[in-house]
Design a protein around this motif. Structure first.
Motif, PDB file in Angstrom:
ATOM      1  N   ILE A 194       0.836  -1.196   0.000  1.00  0.00           N
ATOM      2  CA  ILE A 194       0.000   0.000   0.000  1.00  0.00           C
ATOM      3  C   ILE A 194       0.872   1.248   0.000  1.00  0.00           C
ATOM      4  O   ILE A 194       0.621   2.205  -0.742  1.00  0.00           O
ATOM      5  CB  ILE A 194      -0.941  -0.011   1.229  1.00  0.00           C
ATOM      6  N   ILE A 195       1.917   1.239   0.826  1.00  0.00           N
ATOM      7  CA  ILE A 195       2.814   2.392   0.859  1.00  0.00           C
ATOM      8  C   ILE A 195       3.488   2.570  -0.490  1.00  0.00           C
ATOM      9  O   ILE A 195       3.676   3.691  -0.978  1.00  0.00           O
ATOM     10  CB  ILE A 195       3.855   2.209   1.980  1.00  0.00           C
ATOM     11  N   ALA A 196       3.833   1.451  -1.120  1.00  0.00           N
ATOM     12  CA  ALA A 196       4.503   1.545  -2.421  1.00  0.00           C
ATOM     13  C   ALA A 196       3.617   2.241  -3.440  1.00  0.00           C
ATOM     14  O   ALA A 196       4.079   3.082  -4.211  1.00  0.00           O
ATOM     15  CB  ALA A 196       4.889   0.150  -2.902  1.00  0.00           C
ATOM     16  N   SER A 197       2.335   1.920  -3.415  1.00  0.00           N
ATOM     17  CA  SER A 197       1.452   2.511  -4.426  1.00  0.00           C
ATOM     18  C   SER A 197       0.988   3.905  -4.023  1.00  0.00           C
ATOM     19  O   SER A 197       0.791   4.760  -4.876  1.00  0.00           O
ATOM     20  CB  SER A 197       0.238   1.606  -4.646  1.00  0.00           C
ATOM     21  N   TRP A 250       2.423   6.152  -1.525  1.00  0.00           N
ATOM     22  CA  TRP A 250       3.397   7.164  -1.126  1.00  0.00           C
ATOM     23  C   TRP A 250       4.586   7.242  -2.062  1.00  0.00           C
ATOM     24  O   TRP A 250       5.588   7.871  -1.755  1.00  0.00           O
ATOM     25  CB  TRP A 250       3.901   6.879   0.297  1.00  0.00           C
ATOM     26  N   GLY A 251       4.489   6.557  -3.204  1.00  0.00           N
ATOM     27  CA  GLY A 251       5.566   6.692  -4.171  1.00  0.00           C
ATOM     28  C   GLY A 251       6.853   6.015  -3.755  1.00  0.00           C
ATOM     29  O   GLY A 251       7.939   6.518  -4.009  1.00  0.00           O
ATOM     30  N   ASN A 252       6.736   4.894  -3.067  1.00  0.00           N
ATOM     31  CA  ASN A 252       7.919   4.098  -2.734  1.00  0.00           C
ATOM     32  C   ASN A 252       7.825   2.779  -3.497  1.00  0.00           C
ATOM     33  O   ASN A 252       7.454   1.759  -2.927  1.00  0.00           O
ATOM     34  CB  ASN A 252       7.970   3.829  -1.224  1.00  0.00           C
ATOM     35  N   PRO A 253       8.143   2.777  -4.775  1.00  0.00           N
ATOM     36  CA  PRO A 253       7.906   1.554  -5.562  1.00  0.00           C
ATOM     37  C   PRO A 253       8.798   0.416  -5.098  1.00  0.00           C
ATOM     38  O   PRO A 253       9.935   0.615  -4.666  1.00  0.00           O
ATOM     39  CB  PRO A 253       8.241   1.985  -6.990  1.00  0.00           C
ATOM     40  N   VAL A 299       2.354  14.537   5.353  1.00  0.00           N
ATOM     41  CA  VAL A 299       2.408  15.923   4.906  1.00  0.00           C
ATOM     42  C   VAL A 299       3.715  16.209   4.177  1.00  0.00           C
ATOM     43  O   VAL A 299       3.721  16.740   3.071  1.00  0.00           O
ATOM     44  CB  VAL A 299       2.248  16.872   6.111  1.00  0.00           C
ATOM     45  N   PHE A 300       4.839  15.850   4.799  1.00  0.00           N
ATOM     46  CA  PHE A 300       6.139  16.230   4.249  1.00  0.00           C
ATOM     47  C   PHE A 300       6.812  15.088   3.505  1.00  0.00           C
ATOM     48  O   PHE A 300       7.957  15.230   3.081  1.00  0.00           O
ATOM     49  CB  PHE A 300       7.053  16.715   5.374  1.00  0.00           C
ATOM     50  N   GLY A 301       6.118  13.970   3.375  1.00  0.00           N
ATOM     51  CA  GLY A 301       6.730  12.830   2.708  1.00  0.00           C
ATOM     52  C   GLY A 301       7.550  12.011   3.679  1.00  0.00           C
ATOM     53  O   GLY A 301       8.476  12.513   4.304  1.00  0.00           O
ATOM     54  N   THR A 302       7.202  10.735   3.783  1.00  0.00           N
ATOM     55  CA  THR A 302       7.901   9.886   4.732  1.00  0.00           C
ATOM     56  C   THR A 302       9.384   9.799   4.376  1.00  0.00           C
ATOM     57  O   THR A 302       9.766   9.811   3.197  1.00  0.00           O
ATOM     58  CB  THR A 302       7.288   8.478   4.752  1.00  0.00           C
ATOM     59  N   ARG A 303      10.199   9.732   5.425  1.00  0.00           N
ATOM     60  CA  ARG A 303      11.645   9.626   5.231  1.00  0.00           C
ATOM     61  C   ARG A 303      12.129   8.188   5.201  1.00  0.00           C
ATOM     62  O   ARG A 303      13.325   7.933   5.094  1.00  0.00           O
ATOM     63  CB  ARG A 303      12.378  10.382   6.336  1.00  0.00           C
ATOM     64  N   TRP A 304      11.233   7.246   5.309  1.00  0.00           N
ATOM     65  CA  TRP A 304      11.601   5.836   5.244  1.00  0.00           C
ATOM     66  C   TRP A 304      11.271   5.296   3.853  1.00  0.00           C
ATOM     67  O   TRP A 304      10.181   5.537   3.339  1.00  0.00           O
ATOM     68  CB  TRP A 304      10.827   5.035   6.298  1.00  0.00           C
ATOM     69  N   VAL A 305      12.221   4.584   3.278  1.00  0.00           N
ATOM     70  CA  VAL A 305      11.994   3.984   1.966  1.00  0.00           C
ATOM     71  C   VAL A 305      12.154   2.479   2.084  1.00  0.00           C
ATOM     72  O   VAL A 305      12.904   1.971   2.912  1.00  0.00           O
ATOM     73  CB  VAL A 305      12.976   4.540   0.912  1.00  0.00           C
TER      74      VAL A 305
END
Lengths: 84, 844
Positions: free
Chosen positions: A72-75, A77-80, B483-489
């Motif tokens: 879900i986060i990948a789709s 929040w733009g974390n592919p 809001v500011f974009g998560t810092r975890w990838v």
């Protein structure tokens, strides 16, 4: 460097609130009550922000996520997810 | 504390940092102007009169007669109010635009008017009872005449004499014919009544009865009566006499009843006519009563206010000394210093209103008495000041924590209640009461509403700060916003994600900077978020708690400076703040240092997350002189000289304990040894000269009993043993409470955790269920489930959790913060004010 600039920015912001808040928001900027309110607000809000910021400056553990959440986060929040 | 905060010396400031400077004034009033002068002072409302006649009981005071007259007027007003309430009219007290205090001669007219109104209402009430009694009797007679029809139709076949008028009058003797008595009896008595009739007649009577269906009303009490119609058939005159006695004994009402049907019909018609006439009279009486009450209704609030003012004036005059020699009234009262001018203006107005040529005047007395405590609050600060006063009234000119509570209270509440959604609800509630306060201040909502309305600024600020802390906790009804974009990838590839049900991100490779404001939104979705949030919130609680306590200890310096006890800065404040800072301030430093030093991306192995020590364990080791065994590759110390520094801190902190214990008593002992021998007794005499109209000079000596003798503070008279004991208790209390109060601030974390978890449960168990429904039925179901969720959100999360956080915040202020500096042994300034007398909270 980014960390330093962020801390400087927020410190200056809340210092400005403490100094110029009474002038901007009330007609009695020299009233002790008004000055006390703005100064205390600036101090507690700044310190609250600082604790939150420093707590995440060097995280000692990472979040534990289940597979669905990662997808879900990948789709959303733009974390592919990388292929492979 | 810097001098910037010392605003007590600024007479023009509107601050509540210290209570107002108070003056004890002595008033000399001319008797003819006394009433008007006190009336003017009651309107101003800034004098608290002392009782100069404390030794005289209430019945012997000068104006007791006038007070009794006012009491009688109040009784009459209450009586008329009660009558109006019976009519369904609610008499509302005035909330503004009060009439001025009446002149004594005006009250005579009011007395006559009220007496006339009361007499008229009493007469109308008595007439009404008589009319209602007659109405009841006629109603009962109708019932008897109608119900007995079926009785007589059964008996006519038994050779009943149709020409008789019933045996309640002088019946003719008729051999072999039945006589009868008819009437009405209470339903609860009828069985006993029948049994008694059987006994006295040895079974030779025949009783028939029937319930009265129509509701009858008792004329005196207004209660509903339940009755039955009865007819007793008997034979013989002797039995008749006995039956009538039984009827009288059971309070049964006997009514004439013809035995023939046609005569009964005629009688029913007559009684109905009389009933209708009586009803007309009753209605007219009721209308007249309504007119009288309506005339009183409009004026009653005004009368009530006038009488209350008058009574208050006479009560105040009873506090004055009456000097028969010089023909004036002497009174004393406390006045805020900056309002002395108002008092002088009121005295001049009082004299001018009666055209008095001799002015009333005041003297400002110098006294050692403790003045009352008065804070000039405004609509914003009044709510916060009430919170402080509920704990204890500040001593005269003592530092008032109410000033700082304006921000620290809502902020600490918000640390516990932090949620943007719930905070918004609370803020909007407070904002509504603030924006609409002019209209709402006239609302009569009862005591609970008045409490909420008085605290509207507290509620608004609590909501506002809860929005701020909620934004930082990244919590809106238990959900987060990115809001500011998560810092975890995510660094795992697809195969890894699909293979493992749960994955934990490694902070050394999965982070891209710091989330700038608040908690990173990814934590709301993490299964181990409680571990992370707990460490964060516990540190946060201790940091704010220690800061709050240090702030409180620093306030004591303000008191020491103001009351010129400079030695106590060295003897009390310095060791107290040193102990607090060296022990728990150091703990806060360790928290900050740990946040900065240990990093997942460091090259030094000793600074990796695995080596990060527990701050609590390090603190305990510091106190117990223990050393932990370091893990391989880790350093046991946070920084190189930590052990030495901790040793120094601990030794100095321990030295502070005897410092606090011994410093003050030894200083007092030293002071007393160097004091001049024997206390100097100062008699506080005031000699005043009053020039009266005749030109004679009369000297009045105010004897010492009216004022405190001697110029000593409390401490000077205390024996040394008491001082030692008090200081020992204070020392033990301070040292132990520093430890327990620090732990007490952890409630900030505990309540925050509880609030967040409750909110999540509410979401998961209620609203999420609705969101998982499908189809059109799901849409309808979601509508109702949302209503349930919203109800629980407001009822539980905002109201109950809000009250819980409020009470915990209150305790943190009363106990943890104010115990550091606050004595709170003052008494409140309660001026003689008409507004206080007239604005009474209604108990709905």
């Amino acid at each position: 460097m980014e960390v330093f600039l962020t801390i400087v920015f927020f410190t200056i912001f809340w210092a400005a609130v403490a100094k110029y808040g009474p002038i901007l928001f009330t007609k009695q900027p020299h009233d002790d009550l008004v000055r006390c309110i703005f100064l205390l607000t600036a101090v507690v809000c700044w310190l609250f922000w600082l604790c939150c910021y420093l707590a995440q400056l060097n995280p000692l553990l990472g979040p534990k996520l289940n597979g669905n959440t990662i997808r879900i986060i990948a789709s959303s929040w733009g974390n592919p997810i990388k292929e492979g | 504390m810097s001098k910037w905060w010392s605003c007590g010396s600024n007479q023009e400031s509107n601050s509540i940092f210290r209570s107002e400077v108070m003056s004890l004034v002595q008033m000399y009033l001319q008797p003819e102007a006394a009433y008007d002068t006190i009336a003017a002072l009651g309107e101003v409302g800034c004098v608290q009169f002392r009782d100069l006649n404390a030794k005289i009981n209430a019945q012997q005071r000068k104006f007791i007669g006038e007070v009794r007259r006012c009491d009688e007027l109040e009784r009459r007003i209450r009586y008329v109010t009660a009558e109006l309430n019976k009519e369904g009219h609610k008499v509302l007290d005035l909330m503004d635009d009060f009439p001025p205090a009446p002149q004594p001669r005006e009250i005579i007219d009011l007395e006559l008017h009220l007496e006339k109104t009361e007499t008229e209402i009493l007469e109308l009430a008595a007439n009404n009872v008589n009319l209602q009694t007659s109405y009841l009797e006629l109603s009962e007679m109708i019932q008897v005449l109608e119900r007995t029809d079926q009785f007589f139709s059964d008996q006519e076949s038994h050779n009943f004499d149709l020409n008789k008028m019933g045996t309640h009058r002088d019946p003719e003797k008729s051999n072999g014919h039945l006589g009868f008595v008819a009437g009405v009896i209470s339903r609860e008595r009828e069985y006993a009544f029948e049994r008694m009739l059987w006994r006295i007649s040895r079974g030779n009577v025949f009783v028939r009865r029937c319930d009265v269906d129509v509701a009858l009303t008792d004329p005196k009490t207004g209660n509903v009566l339940h009755k039955s119609v009865f007819v007793v058939f008997f034979q013989g005159d002797q039995l008749q006499a006995r039956i009538r006695k039984v009827c009288t004994g059971f309070h049964a009402h006997m009514y004439p009843c013809p035995s023939s049907h046609s005569e009964r019909q005629e009688m029913v018609k007559n009684v109905r006519t009389r009933l209708e006439d009586l009803q007309v009279i009753i209605n007219q009486t009721s209308d007249h009563r309504t007119c009288v009450l309506q005339a009183a209704l409009k004026q009653l609030p005004t009368w009530s206010a006038m009488v209350k003012k008058m009574k208050g004036i006479y009560h105040t005059l009873n506090l004055f000394n009456v000097d028969l020699g010089s023909k004036c009234l002497i009174g004393e009262g406390w006045v805020p210093k900056r309002e002395l001018e108002l008092v002088e203006v009121a005295l001049a107005a009082g004299s001018a209103s009666v055209g008095s040529t001799v002015p009333s005047f005041i003297n400002v007395l110098d006294t050692k008495k403790e003045p009352p405590t008065h804070f000039r609050t405004n609509k914003f600060t009044r709510g916060f000041q009430n919170l402080i006063d509920a704990y204890g009234i500040a001593g005269y000119r003592e530092v008032n924590p109410g000033l700082y509570t304006c921000i620290t209270f809502p902020f600490l509440f918000a640390v516990m209640f932090g949620d943007m959604g719930h905070g918004t609800i609370l803020f909007l509630l407070g904002l509504w009461m603030v924006i609409d306060e002019k209209r709402l201040s006239k609302k009569r909502g009862g005591e609970i509403w008045n409490i909420f309305f008085a605290g509207r600024y507290i509620i608004m600020l609590m909501g506002l700060f809860a929005m701020y802390t909620g934004f930082h906790y990244n919590d809106i009804f238990s959900k987060s916003i990115n809001v500011f974009g998560t810092r975890w990838v995510n660094v795992y590839n697809r195969t890894t994600v699909l293979t493992n049900p749960t994955l934990q991100l490694n902070p050394s490779v999965a982070t891209r900077g710091v989330y700038p404001m608040g908690i990173d939104p990814i934590w709301q979705s993490a299964s181990n978020k409680i571990i992370f949030l707990n460490t964060y919130k516990m540190k946060l609680s201790i940091i704010f708690g220690v800061l709050h306590m240090v702030f409180g200890v620093c306030m004591s310096v303000e008191n020491f400076v103001f009351f010129k006890k400079y030695a106590y800065i060295i003897l009390q404040f310095v060791p107290q703040v040193l102990f607090l800072l060296l022990m728990f301030g150091y703990m806060c430093f360790m928290m900050f240092y740990k946040w900065v030093k240990y990093s997942p991306t460091t090259d030094v192995e000793a600074d990796t997350p695995g080596c990060a020590p527990s701050v609590l364990i390090m603190f305990i080791d510091m106190v117990l002189f223990k050393t932990e065994t370091a893990l391989p590759g880790c350093d046991v110390n946070m920084f190189p000289i930590q052990k030495n520094l901790e040793m120094i801190f601990l030794v100095v902190a321990l030295l502070c304990i005897p410092w606090i214990l011994l410093g003050k008593p030894l200083y007092i002992k030293y002071q007393r040894r160097n004091r001049p021998a024997g206390p100097v007794e100062e008699v506080d005499e005031i000699v005043e000269k009053i020039e009266v109209t005749t030109g004679k000079e009369i000297i009045i000596t105010e004897v010492a009993e009216a004022h405190e003798s001697g110029g000593h503070s409390e401490e000077d008279d205390e024996p040394m043993s008491e001082i030692w004991i008090h200081q020992a208790i204070h020392t033990i209390e301070y040292i132990l409470s520093t430890i327990s109060h620090t732990a007490s601030y952890l409630r900030l974390w505990a309540l925050s955790l509880a609030h967040a978890q409750l909110s999540e449960v509410l979401w998961t168990m209620v609203l999420a269920m609705g969101l998982q429904m499908n189809g059109y039925v799901g849409a309808i179901g979601l509508f109702f489930i949302f209503a349930v969720w919203e109800f629980f959100t407001i009822a539980i999360m905002v109201m109950m959790e809000g009250l819980s956080a409020f009470l915990h915040t209150l305790r943190l202020h009363w106990v943890e913060f104010m115990s550091k500096f606050y004595v709170g042994n003052g008494y409140p300034f309660t001026p003689f004010s008409f507004k206080d007398i007239l604005i009474v909270v209604e108990d709905d």
